[in-house]
Design a protein around this motif. Structure first.
Motif, PDB file in Angstrom:
ATOM      1  N   LEU A   8      -3.103  -0.524  10.414  1.00 48.34           N
ATOM      2  CA  LEU A   8      -3.046   0.935  10.289  1.00 48.34           C
ATOM      3  C   LEU A   8      -4.211   1.580  11.030  1.00 48.34           C
ATOM      4  O   LEU A   8      -4.049   2.641  11.655  1.00 48.34           O
ATOM      5  N   ALA A   9      -5.386   0.954  10.965  1.00 53.87           N
ATOM      6  CA  ALA A   9      -6.543   1.486  11.687  1.00 53.87           C
ATOM      7  C   ALA A   9      -6.311   1.453  13.196  1.00 53.87           C
ATOM      8  O   ALA A   9      -6.670   2.396  13.920  1.00 53.87           O
ATOM      9  N   ALA A  12      -3.824   4.159  14.117  1.00 51.21           N
ATOM     10  CA  ALA A  12      -4.489   5.464  14.103  1.00 51.21           C
ATOM     11  C   ALA A  12      -5.355   5.652  15.347  1.00 51.21           C
ATOM     12  O   ALA A  12      -5.397   6.744  15.935  1.00 51.21           O
ATOM     13  N   ILE A  15      -3.164   6.504  18.283  1.00 49.53           N
ATOM     14  CA  ILE A  15      -2.686   7.892  18.190  1.00 49.53           C
ATOM     15  C   ILE A  15      -3.795   8.863  18.590  1.00 49.53           C
ATOM     16  O   ILE A  15      -3.563   9.828  19.336  1.00 49.53           O
ATOM     17  N   LEU A  16      -5.025   8.605  18.122  1.00 49.92           N
ATOM     18  CA  LEU A  16      -6.149   9.475  18.491  1.00 49.92           C
ATOM     19  C   LEU A  16      -6.423   9.419  19.991  1.00 49.92           C
ATOM     20  O   LEU A  16      -6.789  10.432  20.600  1.00 49.92           O
TER      21      LEU A  16
END
Length: 337
Positions: A8-9, A12, A15-16
């Motif tokens: 998940l990290a 993320a 996505i960032l």
């Protein structure tokens, strides 16, 4: 949930990174009653990979591997489009394509569980022969179809949401219910942990193995329908090419061990989304096309290393941290010497 922390990290972070290059990356708009946006595109285009990865997860959980899912994707799409081009109904075309997919998966399971061929060899046979079968079905040509009902499967919308996303949610929900709410998941894990012990305990390991290979082929067949319907054509040579490798990577990134045993459906979904988001990131960042595969391989390798507890311990361990007491056996040897 702890197992999903690093995937998940990483998702993320990707996505960032996309937001940094494209500020409107997270925006979702409503156009003509349909949802549009980069996040929607990631889910829509990643739907076939998620389906194939779900099937691959259960296969790997039994200690096996399936290299033939890419060929099954091509066969399913080719047969469905061939039937549609011969004026067959959409329902007939879909049923025939999925039926053949299940038979091919059951054949893989029979070779592995019934005859005892190593999974990588048994599925490699269909991986090679299946691609030829797909081209035989299409006669080496790209079959184009014009069917709004068939287009719905991979390129249509339902209740403002891409139909492919809804289809993935249904398959994921059914799979999670069967494997987590019923005893099936425990039986699959027991076969993957120790097939012989499972057999001695009264578990029909062969039947479970055949079932998971058939399920993996069914998921690949649905993915083939989605891919071919999205472009309204079937390409026996390129459809689903190398999707089996992406599926294996998605399963590994999601935390499922290649040795078999415990598996994580949620982790697999996150892993597939990471791979699809990475593909989107490659285009956003502007990586040259000739180096795309190399860039993707480097990122995936980095992801796998970051997830490794032993790697993190060796790299991120603070200097000067005491190594801890020596084991008794080691201390005895040192004193004796």
């Amino acid at each position: 949930m702890r197992r999903l922390l690093w995937p998940l990290a990483i998702l993320a972070a990707l996505i960032l990174l996309n937001v940094a290059f494209s500020p409107g990356f997270l925006s979702i708009q409503m156009r003509e009653g349909h949802l549009y946006g980069s996040l929607i595109d990631i889910l829509r285009f990643g739907a076939p990979l998620i389906l194939v990865s779900l099937g691959m997860t259960l296969v790997i959980a039994t200690g096996g591997i399936d290299l033939s899912v890419g060929s099954v994707v091509a066969i399913s799409g080719a047969l469905a489009c061939l039937q549609l081009s011969q004026d067959a109904s959409v329902l007939t075309s879909v049923v025939l394509a999925l039926g053949l997919s299940v038979l091919l998966g059951a054949w893989n399971g029979f070779l592995v569980a019934g005859i005892g061929i190593q999974p990588i060899i048994a599925t490699l046979i269909l991986m090679v022969a299946g691609r030829g079968l797909a081209q035989l079905i299409t006669d080496g040509q790209i079959i184009t179809v014009n069917s709004p009902a068939y287009k719905l499967i991979g390129g249509g919308y339902l209740l403002t949401i891409p139909f492919g996303i809804l289809l993935v949610l249904v398959v994921l929900g059914v799979t999670a219910f069967l494997t987590r709410r019923l005893a099936l998941g425990m039986l699959i894990e027991s076969v993957g942990g120790n097939a012989e012990a499972s057999r001695l305990a009264g578990i029909r390991a062969r039947g479970i193995i055949v079932m998971v290979y058939a399920f993996a082929a069914l998921c690949a067949g649905v993915a083939g329908l989605m891919i071919s319907s999205n472009v309204s054509s079937a390409d026996g040579n390129n459809a689903g090419l190398w999707i089996e490798l992406d599926a294996i990577l998605a399963v590994v990134i999601g935390g499922t061990s290649l040795a078999g045993g415990r598996f994580s459906l949620g982790g697999t979904v996150v892993g597939a989304l990471i791979i699809q988001t990475l593909t989107t990131t490659i285009y956003s960042v502007g990586v040259p096309p000739e180096t795309t595969l190399l860039f993707k391989a480097l990122v995936v390798a980095a992801v796998c290393l970051i997830q490794s507890p032993s790697f993190r311990e060796k790299v991120f361990r603070r200097r000067g941290t005491p190594a801890g007491p020596r084991p008794a056996a080691e201390e005895k040897v040192r004193v004796t010497a």
